[in-house]
Design an enzyme around this catalytic site. Structure first.
Site, short mmCIF file in Angstrom:
data_model
loop_
_atom_site.label_atom_id
_atom_site.label_comp_id
_atom_site.label_asym_id
_atom_site.label_seq_id
_atom_site.Cartn_x
_atom_site.Cartn_y
_atom_site.Cartn_z
CB SER A 191 -0.97 -0.01 1.18
OG SER A 191 -0.28 -0.25 2.38
CG HIS A 219 -4.14 -1.28 -2.08
ND1 HIS A 219 -4.84 -0.10 -2.03
CD2 HIS A 219 -3.71 -1.52 -0.82
CE1 HIS A 219 -4.82 0.38 -0.80
NE2 HIS A 219 -4.14 -0.47 -0.05
CE LYS A 250 -7.79 -0.14 1.11
NZ LYS A 250 -8.40 0.75 2.09
C1 LIG Z 1 -3.39 -3.52 2.44
C2 LIG Z 1 -4.56 -3.10 3.27
N1 LIG Z 1 -5.20 -4.03 4.00
C3 LIG Z 1 -6.26 -3.70 4.76
C4 LIG Z 1 -6.72 -2.41 4.84
C5 LIG Z 1 -7.89 -2.07 5.72
O1 LIG Z 1 -9.05 -1.99 4.94
P1 LIG Z 1 -10.31 -1.09 5.37
O2 LIG Z 1 -9.93 0.33 5.11
O3 LIG Z 1 -11.39 -1.59 4.48
O4 LIG Z 1 -10.55 -1.34 6.81
C6 LIG Z 1 -6.08 -1.41 4.10
C7 LIG Z 1 -6.57 -0.01 4.18
O5 LIG Z 1 -6.05 0.92 3.69
C8 LIG Z 1 -4.98 -1.77 3.30
O6 LIG Z 1 -4.31 -0.84 2.59
#
Ligand SMILES: Cc1ncc(COP(=O)(O)O)c(C=O)c1O
Length: 403
Positions: A191, A219, A250
């Site tokens: 991310s 992502h 997302k």
């Molecule tokens: C790689 C990754 N996993 C999990 C999450 C958490 O997801 P959520 O925002 O739907 O709680 C994010 C959030 O940015 C993320 O980038």
């Protein structure tokens, strides 16, 4: 009663952060929590700043506000109301929840799926349910915080390997020989860097050393693969991931997270994971929106084609101007600035010139690699990208990042 010394320590901690934020505000460097008043694809109206071009959204396929998705959410409110008044396992399960889980399982080519109330919670609860005291959990150093928190909560032995370094993963697997479960957890797309995990090698090593593999597709869902099915489709390696995790916040314009996998795994999580058993069900409009979004992804393949065109166009434009984007090949594109000061100055220039973008500083990224993180989506036109590129170029010159 709280000890006076404890109170002082907490007050000191809070004051440290407050001072940093005050400093950021004085310098014009504080860009967090800006309220958006109006959305129109990539064009947003930000309170106090006016019209801006969004380069920080995770709406990769531009599905937010899609008429079919909005209509599905409204119909769900009319039929079921705005909440469930309960946890899934007792009175909280609606036909809609089951329909969404079936749609996710079909899309991810898995036997079954389960949804939770956020992506964060999905990682936290899944890792901490699947491994415990006598087990080992092995993660990439750049895995998302929600995975790290799940590992810490699990009380399993927590081992990390160098980012996307397969020799180091093998070392971790050899050294962590355990009679319990061994679970490897990685992001599909990282991310902060936008690069892709070496799935062929990770899955080969997991098989060789008898470890289970969990991949976070926050992502990559809707981004990777010919039809947006994610990392397995990208590498043409269907079925190598045991625990397929993703978010509904997302690409999917809703909220929530999912795990797709074998029927038995899903049944286990539905009865054993604390976030499923002890927390309320996702509300009807959000479930209906997510369900409709999976249908739209299949009905409108042009969105993924446009996203992929935009990624290539934007990356080429940044490279032609001399920016370092690490190994990004996806919609998350870091523009490495080096020092915190330069990243902040770059962000300030962009924000003042109509580009909504955020600086990313340590501890989110290693010291000396502070950056802007630009997210390109299917909402951008080539003109939008050209406009952003010229602002980045001017900012880069002004801040001494490019000649
Ligand atoms: C790689 C990754 N996993 C999990 C999450 C958490 O997801 P959520 O925002 O739907 O709680 C994010 C959030 O940015 C993320 O980038």
């Amino acid at each position: 009663m709280t000890e006076p010394q404890m109170t002082d320590t907490m007050a000191w901690r809070i004051a440290q952060l407050t001072d940093r934020i005050d400093w950021g505000n004085e310098m014009g460097y504080y860009f967090y929590l800006q309220p958006i008043e109006e959305l129109n694809g990539a064009h947003v109206r930000v309170q106090g700043r006016g019209e801006m071009l969004m380069f920080a959204s995770y709406g990769y396929l531009d599905l937010l506000g899609h008429p079919k998705i909005n209509a599905a959410a409204k119909a769900a409110i009319d039929r079921f109301g705005t909440g469930t008044h309960g946890v899934r396992i007792l009175a909280g399960t609606l036909t809609l929840h089951n329909q969404l889980e079936e749609a996710i399982a079909r899309f991810k080519r898995a036997e079954a799926a389960v949804v939770f109330s956020s992506g964060y919670v999905t990682n936290l609860t899944t890792v901490s349910t699947l491994v415990g005291r006598n087990d080992v959990v092995i993660c990439d150093k750049l895995d998302h915080a929600s995975i790290v928190d799940g590992c810490l909560l699990s009380r399993a032995r927590f081992v990390r390997f160098r980012h996307n370094d397969m020799a180091d993963l093998e070392r971790a697997l050899v050294e962590s020989d355990s009679r319990g479960v061994r679970l490897v957890v990685v992001d599909a797309v990282f991310s902060m860097d936008g690069d892709i995990i070496n799935l062929p090698e990770v899955s080969r090593l997991c098989r060789r050393y008898g470890a289970l593999l969990m991949v976070d597709e926050a992502h990559s869902l809707g981004v990777l693969g010919k039809t947006g099915r994610g990392i397995e489709e990208h590498f043409d390696l269907e079925g190598v991931v045991d625990i397929k995790m993703g978010t509904l916040s997302k690409t999917i314009p809703s909220v929530g997270g999912y795990i797709a996998g074998s029927r038995d795994l899903v049944t286990y999580l539905k009865h054993m994971s604390r976030a499923f058993v002890f927390s309320a069900a996702l509300p009807p409009p959000q479930v209906a929106a997510a369900l409709a979004a999976f249908e739209v992804m299949e009905e409108e393949p042009w969105r993924l084609e446009k996203l992929q065109r935009n990624i290539t166009y934007f990356l080429d434009g940044l490279h032609a101007r001399g920016f370092d984007t690490l190994n990004s090949q996806t919609a998350i594109i870091p523009i490495v600035c080096g020092s915190d000061e330069r990243a902040l100055a770059m962000a300030k220039y962009c924000q003042e010139n109509g580009i909504f973008i955020q600086p990313i500083l340590p501890p989110a990224v290693p010291s000396g690699s502070s950056r802007l993180r630009a997210n390109v989506t299917a909402a951008h036109s080539l003109d939008d990208i050209d406009r952003a590129l010229s602002v980045f170029e001017a900012a880069g010159r002004e801040c001494g990042l490019i000649p």
